[in-house]
Design a protein around this motif. Structure first.
Motif, PDB file in Angstrom:
ATOM      1  N   GLU A 302       0.827  -1.212   0.000  1.00 26.45           N
ATOM      2  CA  GLU A 302       0.000   0.000   0.000  1.00 26.45           C
ATOM      3  C   GLU A 302       0.858   1.259   0.000  1.00 26.45           C
ATOM      4  N   VAL A 303       1.915   1.267   0.806  1.00 28.59           N
ATOM      5  CA  VAL A 303       2.800   2.436   0.873  1.00 28.59           C
ATOM      6  C   VAL A 303       3.515   2.629  -0.460  1.00 28.59           C
ATOM      7  N   MET A 304       4.025   1.545  -1.024  1.00 21.75           N
ATOM      8  CA  MET A 304       4.730   1.601  -2.296  1.00 21.75           C
ATOM      9  C   MET A 304       3.820   2.124  -3.404  1.00 21.75           C
ATOM     10  N   VAL A 305       2.606   1.577  -3.488  1.00 21.90           N
ATOM     11  CA  VAL A 305       1.672   1.959  -4.545  1.00 21.90           C
ATOM     12  C   VAL A 305       1.185   3.390  -4.352  1.00 21.90           C
ATOM     13  N   ARG A 307       2.783   5.890  -3.102  1.00 22.35           N
ATOM     14  CA  ARG A 307       3.840   6.786  -3.561  1.00 22.35           C
ATOM     15  C   ARG A 307       3.886   6.831  -5.098  1.00 22.35           C
ATOM     16  N   LEU A 308       3.743   5.687  -5.732  1.00 29.64           N
ATOM     17  CA  LEU A 308       3.761   5.624  -7.194  1.00 29.64           C
ATOM     18  C   LEU A 308       2.620   6.443  -7.799  1.00 29.64           C
ATOM     19  N   ARG A 309       1.434   6.275  -7.261  1.00 25.11           N
ATOM     20  CA  ARG A 309       0.289   7.027  -7.789  1.00 25.11           C
ATOM     21  C   ARG A 309       0.502   8.527  -7.635  1.00 25.11           C
ATOM     22  N   LYS A 310       1.061   8.934  -6.511  1.00 23.02           N
ATOM     23  CA  LYS A 310       1.320  10.367  -6.300  1.00 23.02           C
ATOM     24  C   LYS A 310       2.239  10.927  -7.365  1.00 23.02           C
ATOM     25  N   TYR A 311       3.309  10.206  -7.665  1.00 20.60           N
ATOM     26  CA  TYR A 311       4.251  10.693  -8.674  1.00 20.60           C
ATOM     27  C   TYR A 311       3.637  10.702 -10.066  1.00 20.60           C
ATOM     28  N   VAL A 312       2.866   9.686 -10.407  1.00 21.69           N
ATOM     29  CA  VAL A 312       2.211   9.675 -11.720  1.00 21.69           C
ATOM     30  C   VAL A 312       1.269  10.864 -11.851  1.00 21.69           C
ATOM     31  N   GLY A 313       0.490  11.115 -10.813  1.00 26.32           N
ATOM     32  CA  GLY A 313      -0.429  12.254 -10.846  1.00 26.32           C
ATOM     33  C   GLY A 313       0.297  13.574 -10.986  1.00 26.32           C
ATOM     34  N   ALA A 314       1.366  13.737 -10.230  1.00 31.15           N
ATOM     35  CA  ALA A 314       2.131  14.982 -10.303  1.00 31.15           C
ATOM     36  C   ALA A 314       2.750  15.178 -11.688  1.00 31.15           C
ATOM     37  N   TYR A 315       3.272  14.105 -12.260  1.00 28.82           N
ATOM     38  CA  TYR A 315       3.911  14.215 -13.571  1.00 28.82           C
ATOM     39  C   TYR A 315       2.889  14.409 -14.682  1.00 28.82           C
ATOM     40  N   ALA A 316       1.687  13.890 -14.492  1.00 35.65           N
ATOM     41  CA  ALA A 316       0.633  14.143 -15.479  1.00 35.65           C
ATOM     42  C   ALA A 316       0.298  15.623 -15.526  1.00 35.65           C
ATOM     43  N   VAL A 317       0.220  16.250 -14.367  1.00 32.40           N
ATOM     44  CA  VAL A 317      -0.040  17.701 -14.304  1.00 32.40           C
ATOM     45  C   VAL A 317       1.118  18.465 -14.927  1.00 32.40           C
ATOM     46  N   LEU A 318       2.337  18.053 -14.591  1.00 33.77           N
ATOM     47  CA  LEU A 318       3.531  18.732 -15.115  1.00 33.77           C
ATOM     48  C   LEU A 318       3.595  18.659 -16.641  1.00 33.77           C
ATOM     49  N   LEU A 319       3.328  17.489 -17.190  1.00 32.29           N
ATOM     50  CA  LEU A 319       3.421  17.307 -18.640  1.00 32.29           C
ATOM     51  C   LEU A 319       2.259  17.950 -19.385  1.00 32.29           C
ATOM     52  N   GLU A 333       8.156  -4.874 -15.063  1.00 36.23           N
ATOM     53  CA  GLU A 333       7.916  -5.815 -16.152  1.00 36.23           C
ATOM     54  C   GLU A 333       7.225  -7.089 -15.694  1.00 36.23           C
ATOM     55  N   ASN A 334       7.412  -7.470 -14.419  1.00 41.11           N
ATOM     56  CA  ASN A 334       6.971  -8.802 -13.987  1.00 41.11           C
ATOM     57  C   ASN A 334       5.867  -8.832 -12.940  1.00 41.11           C
ATOM     58  N   SER A 335       5.601  -7.731 -12.271  1.00 41.21           N
ATOM     59  CA  SER A 335       4.590  -7.762 -11.217  1.00 41.21           C
ATOM     60  C   SER A 335       3.242  -7.251 -11.721  1.00 41.21           C
ATOM     61  N   ALA A 336       2.357  -8.178 -12.063  1.00 43.54           N
ATOM     62  CA  ALA A 336       1.000  -7.803 -12.474  1.00 43.54           C
ATOM     63  C   ALA A 336       0.265  -7.124 -11.329  1.00 43.54           C
ATOM     64  N   MET A 337       0.576  -7.535 -10.092  1.00 41.58           N
ATOM     65  CA  MET A 337      -0.097  -6.961  -8.936  1.00 41.58           C
ATOM     66  C   MET A 337       0.230  -5.479  -8.779  1.00 41.58           C
ATOM     67  N   VAL A 338       1.507  -5.121  -8.867  1.00 36.44           N
ATOM     68  CA  VAL A 338       1.887  -3.716  -8.720  1.00 36.44           C
ATOM     69  C   VAL A 338       1.263  -2.877  -9.829  1.00 36.44           C
ATOM     70  N   ARG A 339       1.342  -3.360 -11.072  1.00 31.47           N
ATOM     71  CA  ARG A 339       0.727  -2.612 -12.177  1.00 31.47           C
ATOM     72  C   ARG A 339      -0.770  -2.432 -11.931  1.00 31.47           C
ATOM     73  N   ARG A 340      -1.437  -3.511 -11.498  1.00 32.82           N
ATOM     74  CA  ARG A 340      -2.880  -3.423 -11.249  1.00 32.82           C
ATOM     75  C   ARG A 340      -3.193  -2.390 -10.179  1.00 32.82           C
ATOM     76  N   GLU A 341      -2.489  -2.464  -9.070  1.00 27.91           N
ATOM     77  CA  GLU A 341      -2.785  -1.557  -7.962  1.00 27.91           C
ATOM     78  C   GLU A 341      -2.519  -0.101  -8.338  1.00 27.91           C
ATOM     79  N   VAL A 342      -1.459   0.133  -9.117  1.00 26.66           N
ATOM     80  CA  VAL A 342      -1.164   1.507  -9.531  1.00 26.66           C
ATOM     81  C   VAL A 342      -2.197   1.997 -10.538  1.00 26.66           C
ATOM     82  N   VAL A 343      -2.437   1.225 -11.586  1.00 25.79           N
ATOM     83  CA  VAL A 343      -3.306   1.677 -12.681  1.00 25.79           C
ATOM     84  C   VAL A 343      -4.752   1.836 -12.236  1.00 25.79           C
ATOM     85  N   GLU A 344      -5.216   0.961 -11.372  1.00 26.43           N
ATOM     86  CA  GLU A 344      -6.599   1.071 -10.924  1.00 26.43           C
ATOM     87  C   GLU A 344      -6.831   2.320 -10.078  1.00 26.43           C
ATOM     88  N   GLY A 345      -5.775   2.951  -9.627  1.00 24.80           N
ATOM     89  CA  GLY A 345      -5.910   4.200  -8.889  1.00 24.80           C
ATOM     90  C   GLY A 345      -5.801   5.439  -9.760  1.00 24.80           C
TER      91      GLY A 345
END
Length: 401
Positions: A302-305, A307-319, A333-345
């Motif tokens: 949860e902590v890892m994901v 943080r990832l979502r925060k950075y994606v959101g910030a960079y989306a605004v920046l770009l 490349e290999n963790s479907a779980m991490v990709r799922r948890e990040v993208v679904e947010g």
């Protein structure tokens, strides 16, 4: 057909040396390997033609590790003596503010990299040993240093400047440098290619997730922000690194726990991250513990994901406009779980996950639906190929002068 340009790519760590032999012109890999436990009784693992060969070796230093690699190449192929080696490319972690491009190694470049050791005390010394060993082993072959930080030298002042005293910034070179630049460069360009666009016409958020992890906002082929800073410690939650913490934490722990600067630095770099939260640093084990109902492992994810979502959101605004998000690195490349948890947010960005594509498919693939406002790609990184291509550019450019 273009003539082969065989390059030996060397990635020297403190106690290991990874290597790969590849053709910079075609991208073909002839062999790869790693020498581990440098400093005494070590071991080499060498792979060529789909077969892996392992052997115990004695390597007191990086020069002997390179000798072991050459011996493995002679025995199992390809023999560098008959390959007409074009260049040796070296990954160098920290290039400071001055190295904005790969550099042909000479005594001045070596001295400059050595001056940067205070900025990267865990990495640059090993990189230097690798270069010195290769120069001794291959005295007539051009050596090229490719810097992790170089891709991020396009960061604008607003992104790379810390709000700290001027003396720190001017005399001690304190600023955001960013790392994983070779990977971010390769993946952002490959993603643009997969979209059928030129890098100069593409905005990409790259998430390089492995034991070390960083995010990068790439606008029109150039890095404009990245999560790692002065060192590779800042930013995302990693295997043993904390990522972002309150800057006051060090002084607080000195007051209440008597922790000095060295112990604090060691704790944040080697005893934090997933290891501190879940008890293990390998995400595969963290995922297994999550599935078994381990609450600490679940919190670590949860902590890892988060943080990832925060950075994606910030960079989306920046770009302002995001043409793609790319996951890369061992976890990306290999963790479907991490990709799922990040993208679904990322629903607020109009991103929609395709669960089937996320769970399985080609190594290089889209994992979002056709209706997703932003496509999310899995793009395996190839830092060795990027380094080999840099060698080609530098050496051929030098020859045309």
């Amino acid at each position: 057909m273009a003539a082969a340009r065989w390059v030996l790519v060397v990635n020297a760590g403190s106690s290991s040396l990874k290597y790969q032999v590849l053709d910079a012109a075609s991208g073909e890999t002839a062999a790869s390997g790693i020498v581990e436990r440098i400093g005494g009784a070590g071991r080499i693992e060498h792979t060529t033609d789909g077969e892996t060969h392992e052997q115990d070796v004695t390597c007191h230093d990086h020069a002997e590790a390179l000798d072991a690699a050459r011996a493995a190449l002679r025995e199992h192929g390809p023999d560098l003596a008959t390959l007409d080696l074009f260049a040796v490319g070296h990954r160098v972690v920290h290039g400071g503010p001055d190295f904005t491009e790969p550099a042909l190694v000479d005594d001045d470049v070596l001295a400059a990299v050595e001056e940067l050791v205070p900025l990267a005390p865990l990495h640059n010394p090993a990189n230097l040993e690798g270069i010195r060993g290769a120069r001794s082993t291959f005295p007539d072959v051009p050596q090229v240093a490719v810097f992790d930080t170089a891709f991020h030298q396009t960061l604008p002042p607003a992104a790379h400047t810390y709000a700290v005293p001027k003396a720190w910034r001017e005399h001690h070179r304190v600023r955001r440098y960013g790392f994983h630049g070779t990977s971010h460069r390769y993946v952002s360009r490959r993603t643009a290619e997969l979209l059928g666009r030129e890098p100069e016409d593409c905005n990409v958020i790259v998430l390089h997730l492995g034991n070390g992890a960083s995010a990068c906002a790439v606008r029109r082929g150039e890095s404009v922000d990245t999560s790692m800073g002065l060192s590779p410690l800042e930013g995302l939650v990693m295997g043993t690194r904390s990522g972002d913490v309150d800057p006051a934490l060090g002084a607080y722990l000195q007051r209440v726990a008597g922790l000095d600067g060295t112990a604090y630095d060691t704790a944040l770099n080697k005893e934090s991250g997933l290891l501190a939260l879940a008890g293990v640093s390998d995400l595969r084990e963290v995922e297994s513990r999550c599935e078994a109902g381990d609450e600490d492992a679940a919190l670590a994810v949860e902590v890892m994901v988060h943080r990832l979502r925060k950075y994606v959101g910030a960079y989306a605004v920046l770009l302002g406009r995001v043409d793609a998000i790319a996951f890369t690195g061992g976890i990306g490349e290999n963790s479907a779980m991490v990709r799922r948890e990040v993208v679904e947010g990322l629903g607020i960005l109009g991103v929609e996950l395709d669960h089937g594509a996320n769970d399985a498919g080609d190594p290089e693939r889209v994992v979002t639906t056709h209706g997703s406002a932003i496509p999310v790609w899995v793009v395996p990184t190839n830092e060795e190929l990027e380094i080999a291509r840099a060698c080609l550019t530098v050496v051929e450019g030098q020859g045309s002068r």
